[in-house]
Each structure stands twice: as C-alpha cells, then as structure tokens.
Scaffold this motif. Structure first.
Motif, PDB file in Angstrom:
ATOM      1  N   MET A  72      12.993  -6.452  11.736  1.00 56.58           N
ATOM      2  CA  MET A  72      11.920  -7.169  11.017  1.00 56.58           C
ATOM      3  C   MET A  72      11.527  -6.378   9.774  1.00 56.58           C
ATOM      4  O   MET A  72      11.499  -5.145   9.789  1.00 56.58           O
ATOM      5  CB  MET A  72      10.718  -7.309  11.969  1.00 56.58           C
ATOM      6  N   SER A  73      11.233  -7.119   8.714  1.00 55.79           N
ATOM      7  CA  SER A  73      10.796  -6.505   7.454  1.00 55.79           C
ATOM      8  C   SER A  73       9.574  -5.629   7.698  1.00 55.79           C
ATOM      9  O   SER A  73       8.678  -5.997   8.444  1.00 55.79           O
ATOM     10  CB  SER A  73      10.452  -7.612   6.444  1.00 55.79           C
ATOM     11  N   LYS A  74       9.565  -4.466   7.045  1.00 58.17           N
ATOM     12  CA  LYS A  74       8.422  -3.557   7.195  1.00 58.17           C
ATOM     13  C   LYS A  74       7.148  -4.206   6.668  1.00 58.17           C
ATOM     14  O   LYS A  74       6.069  -4.085   7.267  1.00 58.17           O
ATOM     15  CB  LYS A  74       8.736  -2.252   6.438  1.00 58.17           C
ATOM     16  N   LEU A  75       7.282  -4.943   5.550  1.00 62.12           N
ATOM     17  CA  LEU A  75       6.116  -5.623   4.970  1.00 62.12           C
ATOM     18  C   LEU A  75       5.581  -6.688   5.929  1.00 62.12           C
ATOM     19  O   LEU A  75       4.375  -6.827   6.113  1.00 62.12           O
ATOM     20  CB  LEU A  75       6.493  -6.268   3.628  1.00 62.12           C
ATOM     21  N   LEU A  76       6.500  -7.443   6.548  1.00 65.43           N
ATOM     22  CA  LEU A  76       6.095  -8.460   7.517  1.00 65.43           C
ATOM     23  C   LEU A  76       5.462  -7.786   8.737  1.00 65.43           C
ATOM     24  O   LEU A  76       4.419  -8.216   9.232  1.00 65.43           O
ATOM     25  CB  LEU A  76       7.308  -9.307   7.930  1.00 65.43           C
ATOM     26  N   GLU A  77       6.091  -6.713   9.196  1.00 61.65           N
ATOM     27  CA  GLU A  77       5.571  -5.958  10.342  1.00 61.65           C
ATOM     28  C   GLU A  77       4.137  -5.481  10.058  1.00 61.65           C
ATOM     29  O   GLU A  77       3.256  -5.577  10.899  1.00 61.65           O
ATOM     30  CB  GLU A  77       6.495  -4.767  10.633  1.00 61.65           C
ATOM     31  N   ASP A  78       3.896  -5.009   8.817  1.00 64.62           N
ATOM     32  CA  ASP A  78       2.570  -4.511   8.438  1.00 64.62           C
ATOM     33  C   ASP A  78       1.511  -5.612   8.493  1.00 64.62           C
ATOM     34  O   ASP A  78       0.436  -5.418   9.059  1.00 64.62           O
ATOM     35  CB  ASP A  78       2.601  -3.917   7.019  1.00 64.62           C
ATOM     36  N   ILE A  79       1.825  -6.761   7.878  1.00 61.01           N
ATOM     37  CA  ILE A  79       0.803  -7.821   7.827  1.00 61.01           C
ATOM     38  C   ILE A  79       0.542  -8.377   9.226  1.00 61.01           C
ATOM     39  O   ILE A  79      -0.608  -8.613   9.606  1.00 61.01           O
ATOM     40  CB  ILE A  79       1.140  -8.942   6.797  1.00 61.01           C
ATOM     41  N   VAL A  80       1.591  -8.549  10.016  1.00 65.31           N
ATOM     42  CA  VAL A  80       1.415  -9.044  11.387  1.00 65.31           C
ATOM     43  C   VAL A  80       0.589  -8.031  12.188  1.00 65.31           C
ATOM     44  O   VAL A  80      -0.334  -8.402  12.914  1.00 65.31           O
ATOM     45  CB  VAL A  80       2.782  -9.318  12.069  1.00 65.31           C
TER      46      VAL A  80
END
Ligand SMILES: [Zn+2]
Length: 197
Positions: free
Chosen positions: A1-9
């Motif tokens: 999973m994208s780190k940016l996506l992981e962060d927002i989730v």
C-alpha cells in the motif's frame, strides 16, 4: 500500500467511529475532491484545533472571549440553561424554542471516570449567578445516573440563592437518554414543561 495512502488512512481511523474500512472510503473520496476544497478542509481542521476558545462566561465554544449567544442583546439574560456539552447547545438551539443564555458544564460528575465537581464549570455558573441578573436556571441534563448526580449536586449548590427559580427539563426524555440524541420536538417539549426543583 502507498505510504501516503497508509498515512491518511492511519490518521482518519484515529477518529471515533471511523474504522480502517471507512477511513479508506473517505480517503478515496478525498482523492476525488477538488484540490482547493481539500485544502479548505485541512485548513478548517487545523484552525479549529488551534484557534477555538471557550467563552469566558458560559464555556461554550467560541472564536472570541465571549460567544455570540452571550453577546446577543436579543436573548433573555435572566434565564440560563445548564447543559453538559457544546453539542447540547446546538440541539436546543435547533428547536428555536429557547431564547435565554446557556452554561456548558463540560461533562457530568462521574466517580467511575474520576470526574468530580471541580472538573466541571460549576463555580463559573455560580459566579455568573452572583452578579444578580439571572432569575431562573434550567438544568437540562441527561437522565443517566451521572446526569442525576450532577443535577442533585448543582441544585444543592444553588440553594444558597433562595430567590433563584431552579427547574429541570421535563423528564419526558426517557431515563438513560442523552440530550444530544433526543429529537428536537422532545427537547422543545421538555423545555416548555420544565419542573421546579
Ligand atoms: Zn457564552
């Protein structure tokens, strides 16, 4: 999973009632939003957290030292409705049936959660009453054990002002109900049919 996506989730799922699935759905929605509106949303969150204050008179959330309701010259300043939290002010305001002032306690007495009277804005309420303008106090507290305990405690403290009319909203709101979740008609009815304490 994208780190940016992981962060927002990860960040969104820290909010109450938001699990990872919902956080992922919200993230995807944010992705489809216009960049400008995402910026405004992010700015609103950050500004809310850093700039919001509590009214020095009633403890309601406010942008200034004194909240708009306390500043409003049209409101009846002789009557104060005591509520647990900011959300209760909004619920009662939505009924458009009440034109007095409010006082936000910031919670209820709860020995189980280690919340005592000194953790609530009860002294501020008594200071306001001591100024002499207030003639009636309506206690609009939840009909939970904590709400009842708080009601009993405050009504005892208010007994030092024998001329003060102290009422409780009608207990048409069922036992165990929180004001925040009662419907507008029930709240309006409960304020009209308040009972003397
Ligand atoms: Zn205020």
């Amino acid at each position: 999973m994208s780190k940016l996506l992981e962060d927002i989730v990860g960040e969104l799922s820290r909010l109450p009632g938001i699990g990872r699935r919902t956080a992922l759905r919200l993230s995807m929605h944010i992705l489809r939003m216009e960049a400008g509106s995402v910026e405004r949303m992010a700015e609103a969150i950050a500004r809310f957290r850093t700039e919001i204050r509590y009214c020095t008179r009633c403890n309601n959330l406010s942008d200034t030292d004194i909240c708009p309701i306390c500043r409003d010259g049209e409101r009846d300043r002789t009557i104060v409705c005591v509520v647990e939290q900011v959300g209760d002010v909004l619920s009662i305001e939505n009924t458009r049936q009440y034109k007095g002032l409010y006082h936000v306690l910031g919670g209820v007495i709860s020995p189980m959660q280690g919340i005592g009277p000194s953790d609530l804005k009860i002294d501020l309420l008594l200071d306001n009453i001591a100024r002499g303008e207030i003639k009636e106090v309506i206690l609009a507290l939840s009909t939970t054990v904590e709400g009842e305990t708080t009601l009993f405690y405050i009504s005892r403290r208010l007994a030092q002002h024998p001329d003060l009319k102290v009422t409780s909203i009608a207990r048409g709101i069922g036992f165990g109900d929180e004001i925040e979740y009662a419907d507008e008609l029930t709240i309006a009815h409960a304020i009209h049919n308040r009972i003397p304490l």
